[in-house]
Design a protein around this motif. Structure first.
Motif, mmCIF file in Angstrom:
data_model
loop_
_atom_site.group_PDB
_atom_site.id
_atom_site.type_symbol
_atom_site.label_atom_id
_atom_site.label_comp_id
_atom_site.label_asym_id
_atom_site.label_seq_id
_atom_site.Cartn_x
_atom_site.Cartn_y
_atom_site.Cartn_z
ATOM 1 N N ARG A 38 0.832 -1.212 0.000
ATOM 2 C CA ARG A 38 0.000 0.000 0.000
ATOM 3 C C ARG A 38 0.863 1.257 0.000
ATOM 4 O O ARG A 38 0.561 2.228 -0.683
ATOM 5 C CB ARG A 38 -0.921 0.004 1.218
ATOM 6 C CG ARG A 38 -1.861 1.195 1.281
ATOM 7 C CD ARG A 38 -2.806 1.154 2.502
ATOM 8 N NE ARG A 38 -3.309 -0.176 2.761
ATOM 9 C CZ ARG A 38 -3.067 -0.884 3.893
ATOM 10 N NH1 ARG A 38 -2.354 -0.377 4.863
ATOM 11 N NH2 ARG A 38 -3.557 -2.098 4.046
ATOM 12 N N TYR A 39 1.956 1.232 0.792
ATOM 13 C CA TYR A 39 2.771 2.436 0.944
ATOM 14 C C TYR A 39 4.114 2.366 0.213
ATOM 15 O O TYR A 39 4.904 3.303 0.302
ATOM 16 C CB TYR A 39 3.009 2.717 2.430
ATOM 17 C CG TYR A 39 1.736 3.078 3.146
ATOM 18 C CD1 TYR A 39 1.068 4.268 2.873
ATOM 19 C CD2 TYR A 39 1.176 2.221 4.085
ATOM 20 C CE1 TYR A 39 -0.108 4.598 3.520
ATOM 21 C CE2 TYR A 39 0.004 2.539 4.745
ATOM 22 C CZ TYR A 39 -0.635 3.737 4.460
ATOM 23 O OH TYR A 39 -1.805 4.055 5.099
ATOM 24 N N GLY A 79 0.009 5.218 9.451
ATOM 25 C CA GLY A 79 0.085 5.786 8.116
ATOM 26 C C GLY A 79 1.078 6.923 8.109
ATOM 27 O O GLY A 79 1.551 7.369 9.157
ATOM 28 N N PRO A 80 1.402 7.417 6.916
ATOM 29 C CA PRO A 80 2.366 8.510 6.819
ATOM 30 C C PRO A 80 1.803 9.805 7.403
ATOM 31 O O PRO A 80 0.590 10.013 7.440
ATOM 32 C CB PRO A 80 2.618 8.638 5.317
ATOM 33 C CG PRO A 80 1.498 7.944 4.647
ATOM 34 C CD PRO A 80 0.929 6.955 5.615
ATOM 35 N N ARG A 94 5.478 12.024 3.656
ATOM 36 C CA ARG A 94 4.954 10.711 3.251
ATOM 37 C C ARG A 94 5.884 9.566 3.644
ATOM 38 O O ARG A 94 5.501 8.402 3.586
ATOM 39 C CB ARG A 94 4.672 10.680 1.748
ATOM 40 C CG ARG A 94 5.902 10.851 0.908
ATOM 41 C CD ARG A 94 5.631 10.747 -0.584
ATOM 42 N NE ARG A 94 6.848 10.884 -1.325
ATOM 43 C CZ ARG A 94 7.803 9.960 -1.422
ATOM 44 N NH1 ARG A 94 7.660 8.810 -0.837
ATOM 45 N NH2 ARG A 94 8.899 10.190 -2.130
ATOM 46 N N PHE A 97 6.130 7.672 9.328
ATOM 47 C CA PHE A 97 4.907 6.959 9.699
ATOM 48 C C PHE A 97 4.698 7.021 11.212
ATOM 49 O O PHE A 97 5.569 6.639 11.982
ATOM 50 C CB PHE A 97 4.997 5.498 9.249
ATOM 51 C CG PHE A 97 4.847 5.324 7.764
ATOM 52 C CD1 PHE A 97 3.695 4.773 7.232
ATOM 53 C CD2 PHE A 97 5.852 5.723 6.895
ATOM 54 C CE1 PHE A 97 3.550 4.625 5.866
ATOM 55 C CE2 PHE A 97 5.715 5.571 5.523
ATOM 56 C CZ PHE A 97 4.566 5.024 5.001
#
Length: 162
Positions: A38-39, A79-80, A94, A97
């Motif tokens: 995803r990242y 998340g970031p 980004r 995290f």
């Protein structure tokens, strides 16, 4: 399992057990792969072990708190910074995290992730719009956390933020 005196995740698990601080439900390897995909990041062995064994505190973000009022987040809550907050304008937001916070985000703890398992994964504290580097790796952060090293857990705030 490895020697608990040298493995930071063993040490953390033992510490939380002694403190009666319940951890989250561990993730499975496919959860780690999905997060990485995803990242477009690669988690270090330490971070993978952490999520496979502990996965943050019982409820993750928002509690329960440990003795110092920190909450450790679950993998699916991480998340970031670029997704977690709109006010932090860092060019590389980004790549940082959020994995834990103090008193419902009075400040947050972030790890820098990228596409290599061998790249450094420094840890920083987010104070307002500033990052204060506190550890060279997640394992170093965990070791300092267990020792209650206040210079790592609660570093001095930058002059521009105080």
């Amino acid at each position: 399992f490895s020697n608990s005196m040298t493995d930071p995740i063993d040490t953390l698990a033992l510490h939380w057990s002694r403190e009666n601080y319940p951890h989250g439900d561990p993730v499975v390897p496919s959860d780690l792969s999905a997060f990485e995909g995803r990242y477009d990041v690669v988690l270090s062995k330490e971070l993978k072990d952490y999520f496979l064994r502990l996965n943050g505190s019982e409820s993750g973000s928002g509690g329960p708190f440990d003795q110092d009022y920190l909450s450790f987040w679950h993998l699916d809550q991480i998340g970031p910074l670029s997704e977690q907050t709109s006010y932090l304008d860092l060019p590389d937001a980004r790549t940082w995290f959020v994995f834990a916070d103090y008193l419902l985000w009075s400040h947050a703890y972030v790890v820098r992730l990228n596409g290599s398992a061998y790249a450094p994964e420094p840890i920083a504290v987010v104070y307002g719009t500033s990052l204060v580097h506190v550890a060279a790796s997640f394992g170093d952060f965990v070791t300092s956390y267990v020792k209650r090293d206040l210079n790592v857990l609660f570093p001095p705030m930058p002059a521009s933020q105080s």
